[in-house]
Design a protein around this motif. Structure first.
Motif, short mmCIF file in Angstrom:
data_model
loop_
_atom_site.label_atom_id
_atom_site.label_comp_id
_atom_site.label_asym_id
_atom_site.label_seq_id
_atom_site.Cartn_x
_atom_site.Cartn_y
_atom_site.Cartn_z
N UNK A 40 20.70 0.81 -7.86
CA UNK A 40 20.49 1.80 -6.79
C UNK A 40 19.33 2.72 -7.15
N UNK A 41 19.27 3.15 -8.41
CA UNK A 41 18.20 4.04 -8.83
C UNK A 41 16.87 3.30 -8.85
N UNK A 42 16.88 2.04 -9.28
CA UNK A 42 15.65 1.24 -9.30
C UNK A 42 15.13 1.03 -7.88
N UNK A 43 16.02 0.73 -6.95
CA UNK A 43 15.62 0.55 -5.56
C UNK A 43 15.08 1.85 -4.98
N UNK A 44 15.73 2.97 -5.30
CA UNK A 44 15.25 4.27 -4.82
C UNK A 44 13.85 4.56 -5.35
N UNK A 45 13.61 4.25 -6.63
CA UNK A 45 12.29 4.46 -7.19
C UNK A 45 11.25 3.58 -6.50
N UNK A 46 11.60 2.33 -6.21
CA UNK A 46 10.70 1.44 -5.50
C UNK A 46 10.38 1.94 -4.10
N UNK A 47 11.40 2.41 -3.40
CA UNK A 47 11.19 2.96 -2.06
C UNK A 47 10.28 4.18 -2.11
N UNK A 48 10.48 5.02 -3.13
CA UNK A 48 9.63 6.19 -3.29
C UNK A 48 8.19 5.80 -3.59
N UNK A 49 7.98 4.78 -4.39
CA UNK A 49 6.62 4.30 -4.66
C UNK A 49 5.97 3.75 -3.40
N UNK A 50 6.73 3.02 -2.61
CA UNK A 50 6.18 2.46 -1.37
C UNK A 50 5.80 3.57 -0.39
N UNK A 51 6.64 4.62 -0.34
CA UNK A 51 6.38 5.68 0.64
C UNK A 51 5.32 6.67 0.21
N UNK A 52 4.96 6.66 -1.07
CA UNK A 52 3.91 7.59 -1.52
C UNK A 52 2.54 7.05 -1.16
N UNK A 53 1.59 7.93 -1.12
CA UNK A 53 0.24 7.51 -0.73
C UNK A 53 -0.50 6.95 -1.89
#
Length: 53
Positions: A40-53
């Motif tokens: 869950x934390x790994x997926x959240x980090x990936x989502x955050x990377x995708x959403x960052x500019x």
């Protein structure tokens, strides 16, 4: 990607991490997700990377 989509993805990432932390502290117990707290934390980090500019 629009700013609204970025905000939604960042909010989702925060919620996933909060869920993992609450499950670690045993405030919330979801038996189907207990084994996947790390992911869950790994997926959240990936989502955050995708959403960052």
């Amino acid at each position: 990607m629009s700013n609204k989509t970025r905000s939604v993805l960042k909010g989702l990432a925060v919620l996933l991490v909060l869920l993992a932390v609450m499950m670690q502290m045993q405030w919330i117990v979801i038996p189907a997700l207990v084994a996947y707290k790390f992911w869950l934390v790994v997926i959240a980090f990936g989502v955050l990377l995708i959403s960052s500019r």
